[in-house]
Design an enzyme around this catalytic site. Structure first.
Site, PDB file in Angstrom:
ATOM      1  N   GLY A  24     -27.902 -17.867  33.506  1.00 36.15           N
ATOM      2  CA  GLY A  24     -28.784 -16.723  33.301  1.00 36.15           C
ATOM      3  C   GLY A  24     -30.205 -17.102  33.637  1.00 36.15           C
ATOM      4  N   SER A  25     -31.126 -16.210  33.307  1.00 38.18           N
ATOM      5  CA  SER A  25     -32.523 -16.450  33.660  1.00 38.18           C
ATOM      6  C   SER A  25     -33.129 -17.605  32.872  1.00 38.18           C
ATOM      7  CB  SER A  25     -33.338 -15.178  33.421  1.00 38.18           C
ATOM      8  OG  SER A  25     -33.218 -14.758  32.068  1.00 38.18           O
ATOM      9  N   PHE A  26     -32.576 -17.918  31.676  1.00 41.67           N
ATOM     10  CA  PHE A  26     -33.155 -18.957  30.829  1.00 41.67           C
ATOM     11  C   PHE A  26     -32.512 -20.326  31.041  1.00 41.67           C
ATOM     12  CE2 PHE A  26     -33.881 -15.344  27.627  1.00 41.67           C
ATOM     13  CZ  PHE A  26     -35.032 -14.957  28.303  1.00 41.67           C
ATOM     14  N   LYS A  79     -28.421 -22.541  31.812  1.00 44.38           N
ATOM     15  CA  LYS A  79     -27.009 -22.567  32.194  1.00 44.38           C
ATOM     16  C   LYS A  79     -26.135 -22.917  30.995  1.00 44.38           C
ATOM     17  CE  LYS A  79     -27.845 -24.282  36.916  1.00 44.38           C
ATOM     18  NZ  LYS A  79     -27.595 -25.400  37.857  1.00 44.38           N
ATOM     19  N   LYS A 110     -24.937 -25.292  26.128  1.00 49.32           N
ATOM     20  CA  LYS A 110     -25.907 -24.260  26.506  1.00 49.32           C
ATOM     21  C   LYS A 110     -27.261 -24.937  26.679  1.00 49.32           C
ATOM     22  CE  LYS A 110     -27.195 -19.589  24.980  1.00 49.32           C
ATOM     23  NZ  LYS A 110     -26.939 -18.579  23.933  1.00 49.32           N
ATOM     24  N   ASP A 149     -26.286  -7.577  18.472  1.00 50.18           N
ATOM     25  CA  ASP A 149     -25.966  -7.583  19.906  1.00 50.18           C
ATOM     26  C   ASP A 149     -24.458  -7.622  20.107  1.00 50.18           C
ATOM     27  OD1 ASP A 149     -26.769  -7.388  22.544  1.00 50.18           O
ATOM     28  OD2 ASP A 149     -26.834  -9.542  22.851  1.00 50.18           O
ATOM     29  N   GLY A 206       8.301 -11.563  53.218  1.00 44.49           N
ATOM     30  CA  GLY A 206       8.390 -10.403  52.345  1.00 44.49           C
ATOM     31  C   GLY A 206       7.445  -9.305  52.795  1.00 44.49           C
ATOM     32  N   SER A 207       7.381  -8.231  52.009  1.00 44.13           N
ATOM     33  CA  SER A 207       6.543  -7.079  52.369  1.00 44.13           C
ATOM     34  C   SER A 207       5.063  -7.431  52.363  1.00 44.13           C
ATOM     35  CB  SER A 207       6.791  -5.934  51.388  1.00 44.13           C
ATOM     36  OG  SER A 207       8.150  -5.591  51.354  1.00 44.13           O
ATOM     37  N   VAL A 231       4.343 -14.225  53.091  1.00 42.98           N
ATOM     38  CA  VAL A 231       5.240 -15.076  53.859  1.00 42.98           C
ATOM     39  C   VAL A 231       5.331 -16.417  53.144  1.00 42.98           C
ATOM     40  CG1 VAL A 231       3.349 -15.867  55.335  1.00 42.98           C
ATOM     41  CG2 VAL A 231       5.703 -16.076  56.147  1.00 42.98           C
ATOM     42  N   ASP A 280      12.480  -7.344  39.533  1.00 46.43           N
ATOM     43  CA  ASP A 280      13.026  -7.511  40.885  1.00 46.43           C
ATOM     44  C   ASP A 280      14.079  -8.613  40.903  1.00 46.43           C
ATOM     45  OD1 ASP A 280      13.239  -6.739  43.540  1.00 46.43           O
ATOM     46  OD2 ASP A 280      11.728  -8.162  44.244  1.00 46.43           O
TER      47      ASP A 280
END
Length: 629
Positions: free
Chosen positions: A71-73, A75, A94, A187, A425-426, A429, A533
């Protein structure tokens, strides 16, 4: 559970109303207000006394593994502790740069550290260490591998009422504990609710919390995420812990409907809606859910459920929660509705690859102003349980053979050599491939991203691929147009080929195969997974022995994890020969469609052909006509 005494820990603080994000007039300008350039916040000394031991931590005690967010402050990193008593333990670190924090945000950061140091609750994230350098602040927290509730909500759009009830119940206990300590959370939103590896919630991010209020005192600062704000926060009439119960209602509404109850085209309109708009109640919700929402969305906070002196006890008695055993819930004895598919200790599957693909680097922080040193005096913290613990010897967590999603800058062909095509397959591969480093052979399923989203298939294989009769996923690579799923190589070929070679199976052979397949399907159903399936070409042998125990169920491309309220699925996926009638009718279907396919499988093994043989151009109506005839 004994509760801490309410004391006035912040007698010197006056957080005068903080600026809004724009300059609009209207409801956000009412009451006490400072202009955008005139934020008045008094710096305060740390008043908490935290037990600190000889084992103070610093950044050299941790190895950076991955970036979890930014974030801005600063990591958030995934880190491993390399010193005792908790060597090899993984944490979330943090890191906040002091120089980029406004005075107001410095106060918030210090509040977050103090609140986390004081709170010990099963549904609140735990602070293990806190320390600082000249330029940075460090909070060492629980690493919660399940990611946040927002990520899960954005993937599923909306939850069932049973899912919501579980999350809200755990959340109510966490909020009630914070309120008992005199803390308003302020928050509450899905991004701040994390999931641990078992699927239980943890409240995190206390940067906006206000501490040391009692039911007679109010806070006046303007904070939080606007869509979740209570009316009394919007109009600055002063708010107490009741504001959290309004936000709790917003969160409940969002989880149940996939949308927010009050959301305008901009911030100003949203705030006007919060103050004046009538709530549009979705009629598909149960009477109990509607009743709880109405009780939470009281604009007069004194009438709001949970806002009285009884707090959450009022809420716990509401009929919506009648099936919750609150004691078992607190002890984490109730099973969460969703268990994240994580098996490696450092698994970051539920975190944004935009961050996890970056090289983790903690750059030196710019020295802050002289006043900041005084503000953060006493910031360091060591969790008491770690101080008291002996320097126990802990071994590194075992490295499990489970898949990781590699970042887009690591190409599949950098690691593997592609050989011949095995099947087509559809949407995909399948090819044989060889690992360049080990020379081991594998199969790779190459999926066209423009045609199909394989995230459900990957999640199912990650979670259940350790079962002896389910194909094991080894690796996942993502490139611009394709997803590569690397699995064990099935050298024994398909069950279909074996049937065709022999014309048909004896009853003894068919019984042995069906027994193994049924055991595996029973396991999947017990975990809430429908394959959808099942057919001989999706049942393969790991070797040439023909031993039924070497069977693997493969191709989970149509598979689904049951999440609807009634357990039924409505998406029509099938292979025509083996499809159940309820799938063709689109009436909703559950595990029963797999049972029908097992019956078709048994018939095919014994007879050598399918009971409702059809041509490639047959419509669902034509197949249904044969089934019903």
């Amino acid at each position: 559970m004994p509760l801490a005494q309410l004391v006035d820990l912040w007698p010197e603080v006056e957080l005068v109303h903080e600026d809004t994000e724009n300059g609009h007039g209207g409801p956000e300008d009412r009451g006490r207000h400072t202009s955008k350039d005139e934020v008045v916040v008094k710096e305060i000394p740390i008043t908490h006394h935290v037990k600190e031991g000889a084992e103070k931590a610093d950044q050299s005690h941790f190895v950076l593994l991955k970036v979890l967010g930014q974030g801005s402050f600063g990591k958030v990193f995934l880190v491993r502790k390399i010193t005792p008593p908790d060597a090899n333990q993984l944490y979330a670190m943090k890191v906040l740069k002091k120089a980029t924090l406004k005075v107001r945000d410095r106060v918030r950061t210090k509040m977050e550290r103090d609140i986390l140091a004081d709170v010990h609750h099963p549904f609140v994230v735990r602070l293990h260490y806190a320390f600082q350098t000249e330029g940075k602040l460090y909070l060492i927290l629980d690493f919660l591998r399940g990611g946040d509730l927002f990520t899960r909500l954005s993937k599923e759009v909306m939850f069932t009422e049973e899912d919501v009830k579980f999350y809200l119940a755990e959340l109510a206990l966490g909020l009630d504990h914070l309120h008992s300590l005199g803390i308003i959370y302020r928050d509450l939103k899905p991004e701040n609710i994390l999931l641990d590896e078992e699927g239980h919630i943890k409240l995190t991010d206390f940067g906006l919390s206000k501490e040391a209020i009692d039911h007679e005192k109010k806070a006046y600062s303007f904070c939080g995420t606007v869509e979740y704000m209570a009316p009394e926060v919007v109009n600055r009439q002063g708010h107490s812990h009741g504001a959290d119960w309004w936000s709790y209602g917003v969160l409940m509404f969002e989880m149940l409907t996939g949308s927010l109850p009050f959301q305008g085209k901009d911030r100003k309109e949203t705030m006007t809606l919060i103050l004046k708009a009538k709530l549009g109640m979705p009629q598909f919700l149960s009477n109990e859910a509607q009743s709880l929402l109405r009780a939470l969305f009281k604009r007069n906070a004194t009438n709001r459920l949970g806002s009285g002196v009884e707090g959450a006890e009022e809420l716990k008695r509401h009929p919506f929660f009648s099936t919750i055993d609150w004691n078992k819930l607190y002890r984490r004895e109730l099973s969460p509705p969703f268990k994240p598919s994580v098996t490696q200790p450092d698994d970051t599957y539920y975190f944004d690859t935009e961050f996890t693909s970056r090289t983790p680097k903690d750059s030196p922080g710019i020295p802050p102003s002289a006043g900041a040193h005084q503000l953060f005096r006493g910031f360091s913290f060591v969790a008491p349980v770690l101080v008291e613990e002996d320097a126990k010897k802990t071994s590194s967590p075992p490295v499990l053979s489970v898949p990781k999603t590699h970042s887009k800058n690591v190409l599949f062909t950098d690691v593997y050599t592609v050989r011949e095509t095995i099947g087509v397959g559809s949407y995909s591969v399948c090819k044989r491939c060889v690992h360049k480093g080990t020379n081991m052979e594998y199969a790779v399923k190459v999926i066209d991203k423009s045609k199909r989203d394989p995230s459900e298939e990957i999640e199912i294989l990650r979670r259940y691929g350790q079962h002896p009769n389910i194909i094991t996923l080894k690796d996942v690579y993502e490139e611009c147009n394709s997803i590569y799923l690397v699995t064990e190589l099935m050298r024994g070929g398909e069950l279909l080929d074996r049937i065709l070679r022999q014309k048909f199976f004896s009853e003894r052979e068919a019984c042995s195969v069906l027994f193994t397949v049924c055991k595996t399907v029973e396991y999947l159903h017990s975990q809430g997974v429908v394959h959808r399936d099942l057919k001989p070409s999706n049942i393969l042998y790991v070797d040439e022995s023909g031993d039924p125990e070497s069977i693997r169920i493969c191709d989970f491309g149509f598979s689904k994890q049951l999440r609807a309220e009634n357990g039924l699925l409505m998406t029509p996926c099938y292979t025509a020969n083996f499809v159940a009638p309820e799938v063709l009718k689109r009436q909703g279907y559950d595990e029963g469609c797999d049972i029908w396919s097992l019956g078709i499988l048994l018939y095919t093994m014994l007879a050598g052909y399918t009971p409702f043989a059809n041509g490639p151009g047959d419509t669902p109506e034509e197949i249904l006509a044969r089934i019903g005839s």
